[in-house]
Design a protein around this motif. Sequence first.
Motif, PDB file in Angstrom:
ATOM      1  N   TRP A 129       1.390  -1.170  -0.109  1.00 36.99           N
ATOM      2  CA  TRP A 129       0.031   0.280   0.236  1.00 36.99           C
ATOM      3  C   TRP A 129       1.053   1.262  -0.381  1.00 36.99           C
ATOM      4  CZ3 TRP A 129      -4.511   2.045  -1.103  1.00 36.99           C
ATOM      5  CH2 TRP A 129      -4.722   2.989  -0.636  1.00 36.99           C
ATOM      6  N   SER A 130       2.158   1.410   0.947  1.00 34.92           N
ATOM      7  CA  SER A 130       2.863   2.461   0.502  1.00 34.92           C
ATOM      8  C   SER A 130       3.834   2.823  -0.883  1.00 34.92           C
ATOM      9  CB  SER A 130       4.007   2.393   1.848  1.00 34.92           C
ATOM     10  OG  SER A 130       3.791   2.016   3.123  1.00 34.92           O
ATOM     11  N   ALA A 131       3.697   1.503  -1.474  1.00 33.75           N
ATOM     12  CA  ALA A 131       4.401   1.609  -2.366  1.00 33.75           C
ATOM     13  C   ALA A 131       3.263   2.514  -3.789  1.00 33.75           C
ATOM     14  CB  ALA A 131       5.072  -0.146  -2.653  1.00 33.75           C
ATOM     15  N   TYR A 132       2.319   1.557  -3.267  1.00 33.15           N
ATOM     16  CA  TYR A 132       1.392   2.326  -4.173  1.00 33.15           C
ATOM     17  C   TYR A 132       1.446   4.003  -3.907  1.00 33.15           C
ATOM     18  CZ  TYR A 132      -3.599   3.425  -6.041  1.00 33.15           C
ATOM     19  OH  TYR A 132      -4.876   4.263  -5.916  1.00 33.15           O
ATOM     20  N   LEU A 133       0.652   4.144  -2.943  1.00 33.18           N
ATOM     21  CA  LEU A 133       0.942   5.555  -2.527  1.00 33.18           C
ATOM     22  C   LEU A 133       2.036   6.716  -2.859  1.00 33.18           C
ATOM     23  CD1 LEU A 133      -0.820   5.407   1.566  1.00 33.18           C
ATOM     24  CD2 LEU A 133      -2.324   6.124  -0.912  1.00 33.18           C
ATOM     25  N   ILE A 134       3.069   5.995  -2.938  1.00 28.50           N
ATOM     26  CA  ILE A 134       4.286   6.824  -3.469  1.00 28.50           C
ATOM     27  C   ILE A 134       4.218   6.669  -4.501  1.00 28.50           C
ATOM     28  CG2 ILE A 134       6.917   6.140  -3.545  1.00 28.50           C
ATOM     29  CD1 ILE A 134       7.059   5.741  -0.931  1.00 28.50           C
ATOM     30  N   LEU A 135       3.813   5.648  -5.647  1.00 29.02           N
ATOM     31  CA  LEU A 135       4.179   5.601  -7.070  1.00 29.02           C
ATOM     32  C   LEU A 135       3.156   6.541  -7.445  1.00 29.02           C
ATOM     33  CD1 LEU A 135       4.119   1.724  -8.378  1.00 29.02           C
ATOM     34  CD2 LEU A 135       5.704   3.844  -9.062  1.00 29.02           C
ATOM     35  N   THR A 136       1.904   6.519  -6.687  1.00 33.46           N
ATOM     36  CA  THR A 136       0.683   7.743  -7.028  1.00 33.46           C
ATOM     37  C   THR A 136       1.461   9.116  -6.856  1.00 33.46           C
ATOM     38  OG1 THR A 136      -0.876   6.147  -6.350  1.00 33.46           O
ATOM     39  CG2 THR A 136      -1.610   8.278  -6.406  1.00 33.46           C
ATOM     40  N   LEU A 150      -0.340   0.541 -14.928  1.00 33.39           N
ATOM     41  CA  LEU A 150       0.121   0.090 -14.005  1.00 33.39           C
ATOM     42  C   LEU A 150      -0.197   0.022 -12.746  1.00 33.39           C
ATOM     43  CD1 LEU A 150       3.695  -0.957 -15.495  1.00 33.39           C
ATOM     44  CD2 LEU A 150       1.748  -1.908 -15.746  1.00 33.39           C
ATOM     45  N   THR A 151      -0.250   1.586 -12.268  1.00 33.12           N
ATOM     46  CA  THR A 151      -0.646   1.817 -10.458  1.00 33.12           C
ATOM     47  C   THR A 151      -1.626   1.495 -10.816  1.00 33.12           C
ATOM     48  OG1 THR A 151       1.830   3.504 -10.762  1.00 33.12           O
ATOM     49  CG2 THR A 151      -0.191   3.458  -8.772  1.00 33.12           C
ATOM     50  N   PHE A 152      -1.884   2.048 -11.663  1.00 32.07           N
ATOM     51  CA  PHE A 152      -4.176   2.402 -11.116  1.00 32.07           C
ATOM     52  C   PHE A 152      -4.196   0.075 -11.101  1.00 32.07           C
ATOM     53  CE2 PHE A 152      -8.301   1.309 -13.269  1.00 32.07           C
ATOM     54  CZ  PHE A 152      -8.993   2.626 -12.576  1.00 32.07           C
ATOM     55  N   LEU A 153      -3.781  -0.818 -12.176  1.00 29.31           N
ATOM     56  CA  LEU A 153      -4.186  -1.781 -11.698  1.00 29.31           C
ATOM     57  C   LEU A 153      -3.735  -2.264 -10.290  1.00 29.31           C
ATOM     58  CD1 LEU A 153      -3.492  -3.225 -15.553  1.00 29.31           C
ATOM     59  CD2 LEU A 153      -5.533  -3.172 -14.365  1.00 29.31           C
ATOM     60  N   TYR A 189     -10.547   7.754  -4.162  1.00 29.42           N
ATOM     61  CA  TYR A 189      -9.492   8.891  -4.299  1.00 29.42           C
ATOM     62  C   TYR A 189      -8.842   8.614  -5.378  1.00 29.42           C
ATOM     63  CZ  TYR A 189     -13.353  11.122  -0.941  1.00 29.42           C
ATOM     64  OH  TYR A 189     -14.025  11.509  -0.369  1.00 29.42           O
ATOM     65  N   PHE A 190      -8.034   8.162  -4.178  1.00 27.69           N
ATOM     66  CA  PHE A 190      -6.174   7.733  -5.080  1.00 27.69           C
ATOM     67  C   PHE A 190      -6.604   6.817  -6.434  1.00 27.69           C
ATOM     68  CE2 PHE A 190      -5.217   7.870  -1.275  1.00 27.69           C
ATOM     69  CZ  PHE A 190      -4.026   8.482  -0.729  1.00 27.69           C
ATOM     70  N   GLN A 191      -7.279   6.140  -7.206  1.00 24.67           N
ATOM     71  CA  GLN A 191      -8.095   5.430  -8.250  1.00 24.67           C
ATOM     72  C   GLN A 191      -8.447   6.766  -8.997  1.00 24.67           C
ATOM     73  OE1 GLN A 191      -5.516   3.043  -8.469  1.00 24.67           O
ATOM     74  NE2 GLN A 191      -7.487   1.303  -9.246  1.00 24.67           N
ATOM     75  N   GLY A 192      -9.231   7.617  -8.724  1.00 27.96           N
ATOM     76  CA  GLY A 192      -9.655   8.474  -9.562  1.00 27.96           C
ATOM     77  C   GLY A 192      -8.590   9.223 -10.018  1.00 27.96           C
ATOM     78  N   THR A 193      -7.705   9.971  -9.398  1.00 25.77           N
ATOM     79  CA  THR A 193      -6.451  10.490  -9.379  1.00 25.77           C
ATOM     80  C   THR A 193      -5.636  10.026 -10.738  1.00 25.77           C
ATOM     81  OG1 THR A 193      -6.368  11.339  -7.126  1.00 25.77           O
ATOM     82  CG2 THR A 193      -4.478  11.339  -8.570  1.00 25.77           C
TER      83      THR A 193
END
Length: 359
Positions: free
Chosen positions: A2-9, A44-47, A60-64
Amino acid sequence: MWSAYLILTGLLVLLTLLPKIQNQHWIFRVPEFGKIQITYFIVLTFLLGFFFRSAEYFWYFQGTLFILFVHHGVILVKYTPLYRVRKHQRGKRSSQKLHFISANVYQFNTEYDKFIGLINRNKPEMFLTMESNGAWENALRALEKDYPYHHKVTLENTYGMHFYSKIQIKNSTTHYFVAEDIPSIEIHLETEDGFSFVFFGVHPPPPSPTEEATSKERDGDLLSIAKRVKDITEPVLVVGDFNNVAWSRSSILFRKTSHLIDPRIGRAFVPTFHAKYQLLRFPIDLMFHSEDIFIKELKTLDNFGSDHLPVYCEFFIDHHNTGQEERIEVADAEEKAEAEEMIIEGKKEDGDRDAVVTE
C-alpha cells in the motif's frame, strides 16, 4: 505494498505537474521527455490499486490516477494512428520520391562501417549526421563519390554536423543563432526535375543535470530557426536531434512560429533515444515540414552503435496540393511575445561547454 502504491501515485502526480510550471530549469523540463513511460506507469499503478480496494480513500487515489491517464492520453493520442489525418497520394505534377536519413552518430562511436553500410543499403538522396567530428568526417569520405555535394561543420564538442547529398546544393549557410559553438545548417537544394527546397539541420543542447542546467539555449536556438524558416517561401524541412519532444511548450511554439507541420501527428511517436534501452526510449529526433511537402514514410532504422536510432523519411513535393494548409497553426500575439522572450533568454545564457569533449 500500500505504501508503494501511495508513493508511486504521488510521484506520478509530481511528474505530471512539474512540466506545467513554465520554468526552463531541467528539473521542470526533463519529465516532458518521459510522458509515454509515465502513462504506462499510471496504468500499471492503477491496476495495482485494485489489490487494496478495501483501503481508506482507495477511490480517491484511483480517481486521481484515472484523471492523470486521461490528461496524458489526450496529448499522446495525437501522435498515434488513432488520430485521423488525411493521407495524400503523389500526383502527376509532384516531384519524384525523395529520401533522407538523419542520425546522431554519437561522437565517440567508432563503428563507422556500420553507418556507411546503413547508408549504402537504404540509398537516401541525402543524409545528415550530428555529433560528427574529424574522425567521422574522415570515415564518411568513403561516401563522397556517391554524395558529391556536402556541407561540413566539423567540431569536437559533440555538436559537429555534416550534410551529404546526391542532389545539387545551390547554396548553404551555417548559423550560430544563440551560441558560437552550437551550429545549425541551412541548405538550399534543387532536384533534377526542377523542385527547389530548403533543408535545415539542427542540434541544440539538452537541459539535463549533466549538460545544460536550463533549456534556455535549446529553446532560443529552435525559435530563432523558426523565425528564419517563416520568411522562406520555398518548401522547408527542419530535421535533427531537437533534444525536445513534440508536445513540449517550446516545440509547439516552434511549430506555430515557423508555420510548419509535425508529421508525427496521426502517425507514430518514432522514439529514437536511448537506442540500447527500448523501455527508456524518447522521441527527441524530430522533423517539421511546410505544407507543400508530403511525408509518405517516417520510421527509425537499425542501431549502428550510436545512442540514437537513425530516422528515415520518404517524402515528395507538390505545389498544387493544398490539402495540408488546414494543418498549419499560427502563433497569436501572446505566443509571439513568448517566443521572442525565449530567444532573448537563449542568447543571454552562457553555456559552459568544452571546445573539445573527450568521453
